[in-house]
Design a protein around this motif. Structure first.
Motif, PDB file in Angstrom:
ATOM      1  N   GLY A 104      38.064  40.054  64.321  1.00 57.93           N
ATOM      2  CA  GLY A 104      38.453  41.275  63.619  1.00 57.93           C
ATOM      3  C   GLY A 104      39.956  41.423  63.464  1.00 57.93           C
ATOM      4  O   GLY A 104      40.728  40.885  64.251  1.00 57.93           O
ATOM      5  N   CYS A 105      40.394  42.137  62.423  1.00 57.65           N
ATOM      6  CA  CYS A 105      41.818  42.381  62.224  1.00 57.65           C
ATOM      7  C   CYS A 105      41.988  43.680  61.452  1.00 57.65           C
ATOM      8  O   CYS A 105      41.012  44.301  61.027  1.00 57.65           O
ATOM      9  N   HIS A 106      43.195  44.112  61.344  1.00 61.92           N
ATOM     10  CA  HIS A 106      43.479  45.310  60.540  1.00 61.92           C
ATOM     11  C   HIS A 106      44.081  44.832  59.216  1.00 61.92           C
ATOM     12  O   HIS A 106      44.359  43.640  59.047  1.00 61.92           O
ATOM     13  N   ASN A 107      44.307  45.721  58.288  1.00 58.92           N
ATOM     14  CA  ASN A 107      44.854  45.313  56.997  1.00 58.92           C
ATOM     15  C   ASN A 107      46.362  45.180  57.077  1.00 58.92           C
ATOM     16  O   ASN A 107      47.050  46.065  57.555  1.00 58.92           O
ATOM     17  N   HIS A 108      46.859  44.030  56.642  1.00 64.53           N
ATOM     18  CA  HIS A 108      48.306  43.807  56.672  1.00 64.53           C
ATOM     19  C   HIS A 108      48.637  42.736  55.646  1.00 64.53           C
ATOM     20  O   HIS A 108      47.755  41.986  55.200  1.00 64.53           O
ATOM     21  N   PRO A 109      49.939  42.647  55.242  1.00 64.09           N
ATOM     22  CA  PRO A 109      50.340  41.569  54.324  1.00 64.09           C
ATOM     23  C   PRO A 109      50.023  40.224  54.936  1.00 64.09           C
ATOM     24  O   PRO A 109      49.912  40.115  56.156  1.00 64.09           O
ATOM     25  N   SER A 139      50.853  41.140  64.087  1.00 64.74           N
ATOM     26  CA  SER A 139      49.871  40.972  65.169  1.00 64.74           C
ATOM     27  C   SER A 139      48.501  40.593  64.616  1.00 64.74           C
ATOM     28  O   SER A 139      47.484  41.223  64.905  1.00 64.74           O
ATOM     29  N   CYS A 140      48.481  39.519  63.807  1.00 60.29           N
ATOM     30  CA  CYS A 140      47.251  39.109  63.125  1.00 60.29           C
ATOM     31  C   CYS A 140      46.337  38.320  64.059  1.00 60.29           C
ATOM     32  O   CYS A 140      46.689  37.269  64.551  1.00 60.29           O
ATOM     33  N   ASN A 141      45.134  38.839  64.263  1.00 61.32           N
ATOM     34  CA  ASN A 141      44.215  38.193  65.202  1.00 61.32           C
ATOM     35  C   ASN A 141      43.694  36.846  64.718  1.00 61.32           C
ATOM     36  O   ASN A 141      43.722  35.865  65.464  1.00 61.32           O
ATOM     37  N   PRO A 142      43.205  36.723  63.461  1.00 55.70           N
ATOM     38  CA  PRO A 142      42.707  35.415  63.002  1.00 55.70           C
ATOM     39  C   PRO A 142      43.780  34.339  63.080  1.00 55.70           C
ATOM     40  O   PRO A 142      43.473  33.176  63.335  1.00 55.70           O
ATOM     41  N   TYR A 143      45.038  34.702  62.832  1.00 50.52           N
ATOM     42  CA  TYR A 143      46.114  33.725  62.922  1.00 50.52           C
ATOM     43  C   TYR A 143      46.119  33.078  64.302  1.00 50.52           C
ATOM     44  O   TYR A 143      46.150  31.866  64.440  1.00 50.52           O
ATOM     45  N   LYS A 161      45.413  32.133  56.918  1.00 44.86           N
ATOM     46  CA  LYS A 161      44.839  33.293  56.241  1.00 44.86           C
ATOM     47  C   LYS A 161      44.268  34.266  57.266  1.00 44.86           C
ATOM     48  O   LYS A 161      43.822  33.865  58.343  1.00 44.86           O
ATOM     49  N   CYS A 162      44.316  35.538  56.914  1.00 45.81           N
ATOM     50  CA  CYS A 162      43.715  36.540  57.814  1.00 45.81           C
ATOM     51  C   CYS A 162      42.217  36.559  57.581  1.00 45.81           C
ATOM     52  O   CYS A 162      41.689  37.402  56.857  1.00 45.81           O
ATOM     53  N   ASP A 163      41.499  35.607  58.179  1.00 44.05           N
ATOM     54  CA  ASP A 163      40.062  35.443  57.945  1.00 44.05           C
ATOM     55  C   ASP A 163      39.296  36.303  58.940  1.00 44.05           C
ATOM     56  O   ASP A 163      39.052  35.922  60.081  1.00 44.05           O
TER      57      ASP A 163
HETATM   58 ZN   LIG Z   1      45.196  39.756  60.290  1.00 44.76          ZN
END
Ligand SMILES: [Zn+2]
Lengths: 602, 476
Positions: free
Chosen positions: A342-347, A359-363, A335-337
């Motif tokens: 921090g992260c930006h909004n994405h599916p 490019s999901c940071n929490p992942y 999950k993009c937690d």
């Molecule tokens: Zn993310």
């Protein structure tokens, strides 16, 4: 007549005899007992005349000349032989200020009244032609021919490097050189100095006090012929290099392109740059001072020396290591937690490919956590320590955080932190994953240099190996490539996992929500990844790395534009233009090119 | 008497003539080597090279020698004042119409002929000195006589000084040897020698070392001389106390005196203290040491000032070079260094005529003039040096012998004048070339290129020979 002082004749005679005997003893010591004067006499009258060989040319991969030689002339002066002359006429002939001539004459006088000294150096052929006709008017002056470098293309200054006069320390280290010799001081000129310089010829001649030749010594028995320097065939593609330099004008940053199959560096652009042609000849000192003082640091080779955090590009490495250690699978989703990082909004990133694509940071926080904390110990600190050591070893096997044996002086190793690093900061067992998590997306303590990122692109393009990037194709006519550039290196990751990240990198460029869509090249499938590098000096650096075509890759590239914001913008566009230029021979994306050319940082 | 009226050529002193021919001939050979240019051979009879010019000068010298021999010897005595006046007059003239060559304004140029009046003034001076000292009422220690000598010697020296020719100026000082022979106190020579020695020693050793050494030597000498340890002990103790006092006062007032100055002040105080004690206890035998010691101390202290304040920088440089205080083989020391290299490379047998690389390729500046001996040393080796120094010493000893056998004071004084002038040139020139004497530009007689000097030395020599041939006549 009685002369009371007659005996004084003996005193006077005694003084005369004493003087005569004293002088004879002195002469006996000087002429017979002390042999050192014979050696001095020999070195006085036997001149070791050096014949300078032509310096080897530097060529691009197609044989186009990047650096060659032209004759220049030093105005030599023997102070003792000079008579009064028209200084102003001489100055105007040479195109120099009166003060400069005076300074040269001053140095000549300080050096010796009897030996020749170059009062004005590096006079070009045009001025020499004027001077030559008038020289008879100037007693005690003559002209000595030397050569200097010229750079017909005027490109790749950081790679070729500049020449400079040797200093006394260098002479002490290498007795081959003499005062006034020029040698490579940076770039390939320095790296391949020994090959380029050739070997001086030595001719022994009998000379008089004005160094005028009176004949050969012992019939030339001890003379040696000069051996010309070897030409350097480099890997550079001068068309690509020139185009890269054009695109990077008025921006600070770098472009490095490598041929993945061989490790040959196709181009290396560092901007702002400088004109090598201005660093030869009479203006050198002034130009060099100006360049050294420039706050934009044009002399600094950003491609090999700038240490940036790799940013999101590093997620590719994390993914490969995670897969290899079995802590994730291609289907793994997190999950993009945003409470983690921090992260930006994405599916939602339901698998690895999507995580890279968005490019999901929490992942990658999760991935990195799983890499570090693998329950190798029940103690969280020990577990972190062991995990980080494994991670560091694997990352470094990608050529990161270690000195690549690139044939260019002054390459930075970058930095990949290991347990020792945090131990010295926090103390052993005083840190754990929570301390180091910001490494997960290529920030934190991780630092890489642009050429390493281009090499990383080459590794992925090759699906799991690389040759150390290099500039040399051949030294001389049929020189062999050094062993170090003929040995493939394999990162410590199972090659089976590369297709996974390659697909993800393709998605980055082509999926509708990919971050690198501006890197597309007409008619070619590009795989890449953007990196937006946070830094503490201002706006983010725009970073991008890619290779193309996806099957049979021919080029791997890294582009950095400092303080230019998102990696998906300027860096991706420049990479796109470069790849198109190289793969298709011409650029059709006129709109993109125009935008890049019009973007000026200074 | 017996020989009167016979041909002077029979009675001429042939040994001197042979030495003259030997030196002149060998000199020309070396001059030839130093100035010959293979690329540009010049006929001996043209006037285009130094060796061919010198050849003509030698011919002229021989003519003059012959003329002197056939002239009546009495003319030199009769016209001594006139000759002196003439040569001095020319030297005054040169100040106005002279041409400056190599920094010395000492040349008169008349069409194709150029000459240096200062050279001829040496002959004028020798004649005048002979005339002066041979006056029947002459007593050397009479003040007005000494004054006359000083005046007549001083005039040429001043003139030469204004021509900017220090070397030739010093030549006249050599005449002190003549005065010594004629009865001048020997202390003049001794003190002159000691002063010169102290001068150089002062420059070599730092004052702060040299002053104590002199003092300790003086104290030790009193002990040795008096066989009385007590004086020595008291001397050491009192001096130490004085030195300590001055040192402490200097410290406390922070005057910042150097050690040598502290020592100097202590020495002066000690001098007055000891002088009073010596006077009070009538230790007369210690006076000599006391005054010698304080004299030396004063001299040492003043030399330092003289050297730094009075001498020209280039003179300082030459002296420093000689004493090895500075090492600058490409600058001020260039001539000397190159000259030593040339001579030293000659070895025992030399490199052979026209074979000296240093000579052939002009490494020694001024080689045909002041540094001609370096050619001898290089091409003829130690044997050549032996020949030249032997011939000069032989000639000088022979001239002393000739002078001593004269019956007239005039001839004897003239003979010693020739000896003094010749000796000074010989000693200073060769001493300079081999690095034992500071670089002073004066020629080596019969060797150095130059007509004026060759003619003058020939003239001096043959006037002496002419006087010698008629030594029995003059007495009547
Ligand atoms: Zn993310």
């Amino acid at each position: 007549m009685k002369d009371p002082y007659q005996n004084r004749r003996l005193v006077i005679g005694g003084i005369i005899l004493f003087t005569g005997i004293l002088y004879l003893i002195r002469l006996l010591i000087l002429q017979v007992l002390d042999t050192s004067y014979k050696l001095s006499a020999e070195s006085n009258s036997r001149q070791r005349e050096i014949e300078y060989p032509g310096r080897g040319l530097i060529l691009d991969r197609n044989g186009k000349v990047l650096a060659s030689n032209e004759p220049v002339y030093d105005l030599m002066m023997i102070p003792r032989k000079t008579e009064s002359f028209d200084t102003l006429a001489l100055c105007s002939m040479l195109g120099i200020q009166r003060a400069e001539l005076d300074k040269g004459i001053q140095s000549a006088l300080q050096y010796s009244r009897y030996k020749p000294y170059p009062v004005v150096r590096q006079i070009d052929a045009r001025r020499f032609a004027i001077l030559e006709e008038q020289l008879f008017k100037y007693k005690g002056f003559y002209v000595q021919t030397r050569t200097r470098r010229i750079y017909p293309e005027g490109i790749a200054s950081h790679v070729i490097g500049y020449m400079g006069e040797i200093d006394l320390n260098e002479i002490r280290q290498d007795p081959y050189y003499a005062v006034g010799d020029y040698l490579g001081q940076s770039g390939l000129e320095l790296q391949y100095e020994k090959e380029l310089r050739g070997r001086k010829g030595i001719r022994y001649q009998l000379v008089d006090v004005f160094n005028q030749v009176k004949g050969s010594y012992e019939g030339g028995r001890y003379d040696t012929l000069p051996e010309p320097g070897k030409n350097l065939l480099t890997t550079l593609n001068s068309e690509l290099q020139k185009y890269g330099e054009l695109l990077m004008t008025h921006k600070s940053g770098s472009i490095v392109a490598i041929e993945p199959a061989t490790g040959e560096i196709l181009c290396m652009v560092s901007s702002p740059s400088f004109d090598l042609n201005k660093l030869t000849g009479r203006e050198r000192t002034r130009q060099f001072e100006a360049l050294s003082a420039d706050t934009l640091e044009p002399l600094f080779n950003r491609a090999t020396m700038s240490r940036y955090a790799p940013g999101s590009i590093f997620k590719i490495v994390q993914a490969l290591i995670g897969l290899d250690l079995g802590v994730i699978r291609p289907q793994t989703g997190f999950k993009c937690d945003k409470s983690l990082i921090g992260c930006h909004n994405h599916p939602e990133a339901t698998n690895l490919k999507k995580a890279i694509q968005y490019s999901c940071n929490p992942y990658f926080y999760q991935v990195y956590r799983r890499i570090i904390l693998r329950r190798q110990s029940s103690n969280i600190f020990t577990d972190s320590e062991l995990g980080l050591a494994d991670w560091q070893k694997k990352v470094m096997s990608f050529g990161l955080g270690q000195l690549l044996q690139i044939d260019l002086p002054g390459v930075s190793p970058g930095f990949i932190p290991g347990p020792e690093f945090y131990d010295t900061w926090y103390g052993r067992h005083r840190w754990a994953f929570s301390t180091i998590y910001s490494n997960c997306n290529g920030q934190g303590e991780v630092e890489t240099v642009p050429v390493q990122i281009a090499n990383l692109a080459a590794i992925i393009a090759n699906r799991g190996y690389y040759y150390v990037p290099h500039f040399i194709r051949s030294i001389g006519e049929k020189g062999e490539l050094p062993e170090v550039y003929r040995m493939p290196h394999h990162p410590d990751v199972n090659a089976a996992y590369y297709p996974v990240v390659i697909n993800a990198m393709r998605a980055v460029i082509y999926e509708p929500s990919g971050t690198g869509r501006r890197a597309q090249v007409p008619g070619v499938i590009v795989c890449g990844k953007t990196g937006t590098v946070q830094n503490n000096q201002g706006e983010d650096h725009s970073g991008f790395f890619a290779f193309a075509p996806m099957q049979h890759p021919a080029i791997a590239i890294s582009v950095y534009v400092e303080h230019a914001g998102s990696g998906g913008f300027w860096a991706a566009m420049i990479a796109s233009l470069m790849m198109e230029k190289y793969l298709n021979g011409e650029v059709t994306q006129a709109e993109k090119e125009k935008m890049v050319l019009e973007y000026k940082q200074f | 008497m017996m020989l009167t009226g016979k041909n002077t050529l029979v009675r001429i002193d042939w040994l001197t003539v042979i030495l003259f021919v030997l030196l002149t001939g060998f000199g020309w050979l070396n001059l030839f080597s130093a100035t010959y240019d293979e690329g540009l051979p010049v006929s001996l009879f043209s006037f285009a090279s130094r060796y061919s010019k010198q050849f003509y000068y030698i011919l002229a010298a021989l003519v003059i020698a012959f003329l002197v021999m056939i002239t009546d010897g009495k003319v030199w005595g009769a016209f001594a004042y006139l000759v002196y006046g003439l040569t001095v007059g020319l030297s005054i003239l040169v100040l106005f119409i002279g041409r400056e060559i190599n920094g010395a304004r000492s040349w008169i140029i008349l069409g194709p002929v150029s000459f240096q009046p200062a050279e001829f003034m040496k002959a004028g001076m020798a004649l005048l000195l002979a005339k002066l000292l041979s006056r029947f009422d002459f007593k050397i220690h009479r003040l007005h006589n000494l004054f006359l000598i000083l005046l007549f010697t001083g005039l040429p020296m001043v003139l030469v000084f204004f021509q900017n020719d220090t070397g030739t100026m010093l030549v006249f000082l050599a005449l002190i040897l003549v005065l010594f022979r004629e009865g001048l106190s020997g202390y003049v020579l001794i003190f002159g020698g000691i002063a010169a020695a102290l001068f150089f020693l002062t420059l070599v050793f730092p004052l702060s070392v040299f002053l104590p050494v002199i003092t300790i030597i003086a104290l030790l000498l009193t002990w040795l001389y008096q066989h009385n340890f007590k004086y020595f002990l008291w001397g050491v103790i009192s001096f130490s106390l004085l030195f300590g006092t001055v040192f402490l006062v200097n410290r406390m007032t922070s005057s910042g005196w150097s050690y040598s100055r502290v020592f100097f002040v202590a020495s002066l105080s000690a001098f007055f203290l000891w002088a009073i004690l010596i006077y009070r206890y009538r230790l007369n035998s210690l006076y000599l040491f006391l005054f010698a010691w304080i004299g030396a101390t004063l001299l040492i202290f003043s030399v330092d000032m003289v050297f730094h304040d009075l001498l020209e920088p280039h003179q300082q440089a030459r002296i420093s070079q000689l004493l090895g205080l500075v090492h600058d083989p490409l600058g001020t020391g260039y001539n000397l260094n190159q000259s030593k290299i040339a001579i030293g490379s000659g070895g025992f047998f030399g490199k052979g005529f026209l074979r000296g690389t240093q000579t052939r390729f002009n490494f020694v500046p001024e080689q045909s003039t002041d540094f001609i001996f370096s050619t001898v040393g290089e091409e003829w080796g130690f044997l050549g040096s032996l020949l030249v120094i032997g011939s000069f010493s032989g000639l000088l000893i022979r001239l002393i012998f000739l002078a001593e056998r004269q019956r007239s004071v005039f001839s004897r004084v003239f003979g010693y004048s020739v000896v003094s002038i010749l000796f000074f040139h010989f000693a200073v020139n060769i001493g300079m070339v081999i690095g034992l004497v500071p670089v002073i530009g004066i020629p080596l007689p019969f060797f150095s290129y130059g007509g004026s000097s060759l003619l003058t030395f020939t003239l001096l020599l043959f006037i002496m020979l002419r006087l010698d041939t008629s030594r029995y006549e003059v007495i009547n």
